[in-house]
Design an enzyme around this catalytic site. Sequence first.
Site, short mmCIF file in Angstrom:
data_model
loop_
_atom_site.label_atom_id
_atom_site.label_comp_id
_atom_site.label_asym_id
_atom_site.label_seq_id
_atom_site.Cartn_x
_atom_site.Cartn_y
_atom_site.Cartn_z
N ARG A 262 -2.74 3.25 -1.02
CA ARG A 262 -2.10 2.38 -2.02
C ARG A 262 -2.89 1.07 -2.08
O ARG A 262 -2.73 0.19 -1.24
CB ARG A 262 -0.65 2.10 -1.59
CG ARG A 262 0.19 1.42 -2.65
CD ARG A 262 1.46 0.87 -2.05
NE ARG A 262 1.19 -0.39 -1.36
CZ ARG A 262 1.84 -0.84 -0.30
NH1 ARG A 262 2.77 -0.11 0.26
NH2 ARG A 262 1.54 -2.00 0.24
N HIS A 266 3.34 -2.60 -2.80
CA HIS A 266 4.39 -1.57 -2.85
C HIS A 266 5.11 -1.63 -4.21
O HIS A 266 5.30 -0.62 -4.87
CB HIS A 266 5.39 -1.79 -1.72
CG HIS A 266 6.54 -0.84 -1.75
ND1 HIS A 266 6.42 0.49 -1.44
CD2 HIS A 266 7.85 -1.03 -2.08
CE1 HIS A 266 7.60 1.08 -1.56
NE2 HIS A 266 8.48 0.18 -1.96
N TYR A 275 0.56 -8.33 5.40
CA TYR A 275 0.59 -7.32 6.46
C TYR A 275 -0.63 -6.41 6.47
O TYR A 275 -0.78 -5.61 7.38
CB TYR A 275 1.87 -6.46 6.35
CG TYR A 275 2.06 -5.78 5.02
CD1 TYR A 275 1.39 -4.59 4.70
CD2 TYR A 275 2.92 -6.31 4.07
CE1 TYR A 275 1.56 -3.97 3.47
CE2 TYR A 275 3.12 -5.70 2.83
CZ TYR A 275 2.44 -4.52 2.55
OH TYR A 275 2.63 -3.91 1.34
#
Length: 378
Positions: A262, A266, A275
């Site tokens: 990805r 998100h 992160y």
Amino acid sequence: MPLNNRVDADPDELVQLIGPNGERRENAAYDRWVTGVDGPALQALYEDMVVIRRIDAEATALQRQGELALWPPLLGQEAAQIGSGRALREDDFVFSSYRENGVAYCRGVDLTDILRVWRGNASSGWDPYGINMATPQVIIGAQTLHATGYAMGILNDGADAVAVTYFGDGATSQGDVNEAMVFAASYQAPVIFFCQNNHWAISEPVGLQAHVPIAHRAPGFGIPSVRVDGNDVLACLAVTREALDRARTGGGPTFIEAVTYRMGPHTTADDPTRYRDANELEDWAAKDPIARLAGLLDSQGLLPAEVTDAVKTKADDVAARLREGCISMAEPEALDVFKHVYSEPNSWLARQQDQYERYLASFESSNSDSTELTEGSR
């Protein structure tokens, strides 16, 4: 070593037909599933991936401009969605999560319908039976049970269609997914579990919940599984065709783990820089699925300027129609919330609608009283 790297894909383990640099790789087991994919077919797959990336970019821009409340980007996962989506037959039925807009494009969804939920104009985007694809499921993993139930219905009907369910690596920790696999294996249901392992379940790395490759779990349920390079559209097409053939001929379910990445957030509400290591993103950007297929096409003389120009024109046109459909979307009426809740009217829903109508009318009465008081004081 970062947790997410603990189960990184071994290139030798993944089914791969196109290498990262666009070279065609022979595979004795899977070449037979793509024998009919000639130059024009490869060009069509390339166009599909470019178009859905353009759709994704336009929808992201619409959200940033306040036209959508939220958007779940699919950037980087184009090959997994297009490769599998183009393998399906019209009577197969898809049960997806909220990120499979590329699969919806393959199923022929109206572009505006993709955006209805994200604009807040409808509870669901389209008629599932119009394109044989259920509306996106936001509850993580629930769609796997729906797909398995549908597949059991296919068995009872004596048909040879297949149910296909899409979900991410994070969903495999949900009980629904594991329960679905128990039922699918027990009844040998014609269902494909298509896991897009994009390495991140929101902010949690896949290595935190999977200390072995995810596909290795399925055989424990009695379901054959395969790991495929999810950035290789040709390999994704091949493994999906094999799984469909198995399901149609009485072989039961298959679990496919498409190892991809990805590259975006998100959702547009997420900040992956908090992160995720930038070096990791750079490494995966070098495996870009569109660039990979472009490399293969170019090596075969199948990507001249007229082809890339035509594809760009198509993508821009689709994006323009997507934007126009979004901005011109009619605002829903207050009572539209009661539409399409059930297939047929019932007293329980009618009672709620009546109560809501009277509730709304009370505001009109209050406004009328206020107006009368104001005019009487003059």
